[in-house]
Design a protein around this motif. Structure first.
Motif, PDB file in Angstrom:
ATOM      1  N   LEU A   1       0.762  -1.189  -0.012  1.00 10.24           N
ATOM      2  CA  LEU A   1       0.084   0.025   0.003  1.00 10.24           C
ATOM      3  C   LEU A   1       0.873   1.214   0.057  1.00 10.24           C
ATOM      4  CD1 LEU A   1      -2.732  -1.090   2.290  1.00 10.24           C
ATOM      5  CD2 LEU A   1      -3.065  -0.698   0.050  1.00 10.24           C
TER       6      LEU A   1
ATOM      7  N   SER B   1      -0.599  -8.149  -4.973  1.00  8.16           N
ATOM      8  CA  SER B   1      -1.768  -7.174  -4.869  1.00  8.16           C
ATOM      9  C   SER B   1      -3.109  -7.931  -4.373  1.00  8.16           C
ATOM     10  CB  SER B   1      -1.904  -6.677  -6.344  1.00  8.16           C
ATOM     11  OG  SER B   1      -1.220  -5.863  -6.705  1.00  8.16           O
TER      12      SER B   1
ATOM     13  N   GLU C   1      -5.343  -7.213  -1.211  1.00 10.81           N
ATOM     14  CA  GLU C   1      -6.861  -7.214  -1.245  1.00 10.81           C
ATOM     15  C   GLU C   1      -7.450  -7.836  -0.352  1.00 10.81           C
ATOM     16  OE1 GLU C   1     -10.119  -7.202  -4.851  1.00 10.81           O
ATOM     17  OE2 GLU C   1      -8.085  -8.035  -5.108  1.00 10.81           O
TER      18      GLU C   1
ATOM     19  N   GLN D   1      -6.185  -0.192   6.856  1.00  7.79           N
ATOM     20  CA  GLN D   1      -7.375   0.346   6.123  1.00  7.79           C
ATOM     21  C   GLN D   1      -7.214   1.880   6.030  1.00  7.79           C
ATOM     22  OE1 GLN D   1      -9.772  -1.290   4.942  1.00  7.79           O
ATOM     23  NE2 GLN D   1     -10.258   0.804   4.124  1.00  7.79           N
TER      24      GLN D   1
ATOM     25  N   ARG E   1      -5.070   1.923   2.898  1.00  8.74           N
ATOM     26  CA  ARG E   1      -6.088   1.867   1.831  1.00  8.74           C
ATOM     27  C   ARG E   1      -6.712   2.888   1.518  1.00  8.74           C
ATOM     28  NH1 ARG E   1      -9.472  -3.475   1.697  1.00  8.74           N
ATOM     29  NH2 ARG E   1      -7.420  -4.493   1.154  1.00  8.74           N
TER      30      ARG E   1
ATOM     31  N   TYR F   1      -4.691   5.814  -0.314  1.00  6.55           N
ATOM     32  CA  TYR F   1      -4.815   5.542  -1.635  1.00  6.55           C
ATOM     33  C   TYR F   1      -6.016   6.001  -2.326  1.00  6.55           C
ATOM     34  CZ  TYR F   1      -3.603   3.299  -6.093  1.00  6.55           C
ATOM     35  OH  TYR F   1      -3.444   2.783  -7.565  1.00  6.55           O
ATOM     36  N   GLU F   2      -7.028   5.522  -2.019  1.00  8.57           N
ATOM     37  CA  GLU F   2      -8.301   5.568  -2.674  1.00  8.57           C
ATOM     38  C   GLU F   2      -8.723   7.167  -2.673  1.00  8.57           C
ATOM     39  OE1 GLU F   2     -11.482   3.424  -0.699  1.00  8.57           O
ATOM     40  OE2 GLU F   2     -10.785   1.491  -1.377  1.00  8.57           O
TER      41      GLU F   2
ATOM     42  N   THR G   1      -7.938  -3.328 -10.158  1.00 15.61           N
ATOM     43  CA  THR G   1      -7.291  -4.319  -9.204  1.00 15.61           C
ATOM     44  C   THR G   1      -7.626  -5.857 -10.133  1.00 15.61           C
ATOM     45  OG1 THR G   1      -7.787  -2.987  -7.519  1.00 15.61           O
ATOM     46  CG2 THR G   1      -7.555  -5.212  -7.340  1.00 15.61           C
TER      47      THR G   1
END
Length: 211
Positions: free
Chosen positions: A57, A96, A100, A115, A118, A121-122, A155
């Motif tokens: 990540l 990956s 995930e 999280q 994550r 990144y989002e 993804t």
């Protein structure tokens, strides 16, 4: 024994069997190490998984940030980000998939930390989409759904992309960029030339490809 070698063996096992079904002895056997020696290197199976996910990540966050840093145009930034995301997951497919799917195996404290990464990144996608919409460059029914669709599609490349497949990775990246532009009603489907695509980054935990 380098940490990268241990992570590669773990990623191979976790991707094939799943984290829960992989024992520390199996990992040791894959590396020709006894359990005590393996614990010395990584501290435990969950700590090993946390290290793999965290490295994945943070590599994505840093790589994506560098990829979009030279542009302020939301259309170009999004195209670069989509191309980076597809390239990263296609080049690091096993890592990956582990990052995930196996976050669910973490304890609450570790899961919260991962999280947060994550989410960071989002947020790169979310910020560009919001800016482009404010500037009248993007048009879609729901930005959240659009973001999820782009990221999930990208993804998914970790499951089906093959180096010897019908399309090269740059061709796959450009196809995904085109899909993203269509999704947002952007007139120019190909805002990037093939020579402008971000170079794929291979991280230390990714096992050597067998194809």
């Amino acid at each position: 024994m380098e940490l990268g070698q241990i992570q590669q063996a773990a990623v191979s096992c976790f991707a094939q069997r799943g984290f829960a079904a992989t024992g520390i002895r199996e990992l040791g056997t894959a590396l020709n190490l006894n359990s005590a020696t393996l614990y010395h290197y990584v501290g435990g199976k969950e700590e090993l998984l946390v290290g793999i996910i965290k490295n994945c990540l943070t590599s994505m966050i840093e790589g994506a940030g560098q990829t979009i840093a030279d542009s302020t145009d939301p259309v170009r930034q999004l195209a670069l980000l989509v191309a980076f995301h597809v390239g990263f997951t296609a080049t690091n497919p096993k890592t990956s998939r582990v990052a995930e799917h196996e976050m669910r195996a973490l304890s609450a404290e570790h899961a919260e930390d991962m999280q947060a990464l994550r989410d960071a990144y989002e947020q790169l996608f979310a910020s560009i989409l919001a800016t482009g919409t404010t500037q009248g460059l993007f048009n879609t029914v729901d930005l959240g759904i659009a973001r999820l669709a782009m990221m999930e599609m990208g993804t998914g490349a970790s499951h089906w992309y093959r180096r010897d497949g019908r399309l090269s990775l740059p061709e796959v990246q450009l196809n995904f960029v085109s899909l993203a532009m269509r999704m947002l009603a952007v007139t120019d489907e190909f805002p990037l030339a093939i020579k402008e695509l971000p170079a794929p980054l291979v991280i230390a935990s990714e096992p050597e490809p067998k194809d």
